[in-house]
Enzyme design. Structure first.
Site, PDB file in Angstrom:
ATOM      1  N   PHE A 156      49.368  73.981  13.598  1.00 35.36           N
ATOM      2  CA  PHE A 156      48.656  72.701  13.531  1.00 35.36           C
ATOM      3  C   PHE A 156      47.149  72.861  13.632  1.00 35.36           C
ATOM      4  CE2 PHE A 156      48.586  73.092  18.128  1.00 35.36           C
ATOM      5  CZ  PHE A 156      47.545  72.293  18.564  1.00 35.36           C
ATOM      6  N   LYS A 157      46.697  73.987  14.169  1.00 38.55           N
ATOM      7  CA  LYS A 157      45.258  74.204  14.323  1.00 38.55           C
ATOM      8  C   LYS A 157      44.537  74.220  12.972  1.00 38.55           C
ATOM      9  CE  LYS A 157      46.044  74.774  18.723  1.00 38.55           C
ATOM     10  NZ  LYS A 157      45.822  75.948  19.534  1.00 38.55           N
TER      11      LYS A 157
END
Length: 499
Positions: free
Chosen positions: A112-113
């Site tokens: 998700f980063k």
């Protein structure tokens, strides 16, 4: 739009200043002085694709960036070729009552980063041109696994930048380690630290507030900045996908108006991803409850349920390493808001955490926390059981972090009988933690990481992401190791400057 420091409300900086600096001089974190409401615009925003939605949200906060600058940043960051199609995907989980998985891991590093760290380098380079033209940006990152690779990939060969990533020597998964140590790029460096993530994070924060080191960099035409979620430019992009998920939920349900409430569950260690969801609510997103999910390092669970934050506890190295954190930096931002923007009180709590290892908030602040958040934790056994249960009952494979959130949702629903539809932030591809995921659903054993990956694909029928498959033949570039007290020295040596 201006930004204040959580420990000095008299300080006011622009968006580009906040992003360029990363952290305030006294150690506080930058927060917007107000939250723009989009409540009356939800039906309009609902019609937008991801890139257009990002432009709209960003423009509300980045008021010293031009429209052209914001457009360029969003278009370069979120071009579909980087995300193999749609940037984020909302998956309705079979045989569950209104449970949706928000898949945030279809980017280049399968975590998700990417949603923030594909954008941050563009925001930061433009901020440096506005605030520190001619200076080289030195990006320091402390990572518990995913932030490191995503930051390295985002800043790889970005002009006039140097990025150095520190990770706990025995605190990341084999796939995370391979992603970082094979990273390409002329301006990147990776180093293991003999300690845990909190050791890495504490030392990096100290560097940011060191007058001597900042002076040394200035003499060499350099300036420190951060790619961790302490940087506003890292946190802001995460607000976008909660709006996008909500709109796709409404579409899936065939709901015409934008008043239907949802719950949001987030597996979190540093509190950034769930704080972004809270900020979306502050802007008008209809959220009933935030469900904060922790692993065995349950410092956030204890705080939300009891009002005392105590980092003086055993540190567990778990199969969900990105959550192996005892000092949740972004909680400081939430407390500042809930305490009525009281910078003195916030600073007092943070100073107590540094000096005594704990603090207790006042009753009013504790009540405001509980009004918004519920918190649960999950041990190793529970994590594996939830991976297995979800795979067998719903034909859906989840990673070791997402599993913690699935367990938290079950406990929350059993405890409260609140069956509001829930969006769970799914934070990483199962293949980033293939050995732990495979052992949860199969008896197969092998110490070779890529043999495990291949077996997981056979058992699950899920295709291995190309970016992870390619790691098998990539040469290792970085084998650096340092003590936690030597991080500053490592930075200076890497930059080739002298004290």
């Amino acid at each position: 739009m201006y930004y204040k420091s959580t420990r000095n409300s008299s300080l006011k900086v622009t968006a580009s200043e906040a992003i360029a600096k990363g952290i305030s001089e006294e150690g506080g974190l930058f927060v917007p002085e107000s939250f723009p409401s989009v409540k009356e615009r939800l039906s309009e925003l609902r019609k937008l694709d991801y890139i257009s939605l990002a432009k709209e949200i960003l423009s509300l906060y980045l008021t010293d960036y031009t429209k052209e600058e914001i457009d360029e940043c969003a278009e370069k960051a979120y071009e579909t070729s980087k995300f193999s199609g749609e940037q984020v995907r909302l998956h309705e989980v079979e045989n569950e009552d209104g449970v949706y998985s928000l898949e945030l891991w279809h980017g280049p590093t399968c975590a998700f980063k990417d949603m923030a760290l594909q954008l941050l380098p563009h925001l930061l380079t433009k901020a440096f041109k506005k605030q520190a033209d001619g200076k080289k940006a030195v990006i320091l990152v402390a990572t518990s696994g995913d932030t490191g690779k995503a930051a390295l990939e985002g800043f790889k060969d970005v002009e006039n930048t140097q990025i150095i990533v520190f990770y706990p020597e025995n605190g990341v998964s084999p796939m995370q380690l391979r992603q970082m140590n094979t990273q390409e790029g002329e301006n990147v460096c990776v180093c293991a630290v003999k300690g845990n993530f909190d050791d890495c994070q504490t030392q990096v924060k100290r560097i940011f507030t060191s007058v001597e080191l900042k002076k040394l960099l200035a003499e060499n035409n350099m300036l420190f900045s951060s790619a961790n979620s302490i940087n506003w430019g890292r946190l802001l992009p995460q607000i976008v996908y909660y709006f996008y998920a909500y709109f796709r939920f409404l579409d899936r349900m065939g709901v015409e108006n934008e008043e239907e409430e949802i719950n949001i569950a987030v597996p979190t260690g540093n509190f950034g991803n769930i704080l972004a969801a809270y900020y979306a609510k502050m802007m008008g997103l209809p959220v009933n409850k935030f469900i904060c999910a922790s692993n065995s390092n349950n410092v956030l669970t204890d705080f939300i349920n009891g009002g005392t934050y105590n980092k003086l506890r055993h540190f567990y190295t778990t199969i969900s390493p990105s959550m192996d954190i005892l000092v949740s930096s972004n909680l400081e931002r939430l407390l500042y808001h809930l305490a009525g923007n009281d910078d003195k009180q916030t600073a007092e709590w943070m100073n107590a955490l540094n000096s005594k290892g704990e603090y207790t908030v006042d009753a009013a602040t504790e009540e405001r926390v509980k009004e918004n958040f519920a918190a649960y934790c999950c041990d190793e056994k529970g994590t594996s059981e939830n991976i297995k249960d979800t795979f067998e009952n719903s034909s859906y494979l989840i990673d070791t972090h997402t599993a913690v959130a699935f367990k938290a949702v079950k406990e929350y629903r059993e405890e409260t009988e609140d069956y509001t539809p829930v969006v769970i932030a799914s934070t990483a591809s199962p293949y980033k933690f293939s050995k732990s995921v495979l052992s949860s659903i199969s008896d197969y054993e092998n110490n070779d990481e890529f043999a495990v990956v291949e077996e997981l694909s056979k058992v699950s029928g899920l295709e291995v992401p190309a970016a992870l498959k390619a790691l098998k033949t990539k040469p290792t570039r970085f084998t650096n190791v340092c003590d936690r007290d030597s991080i500053s020295e490592f930075v200076i040596n890497t930059l080739g400057i002298k004290e």
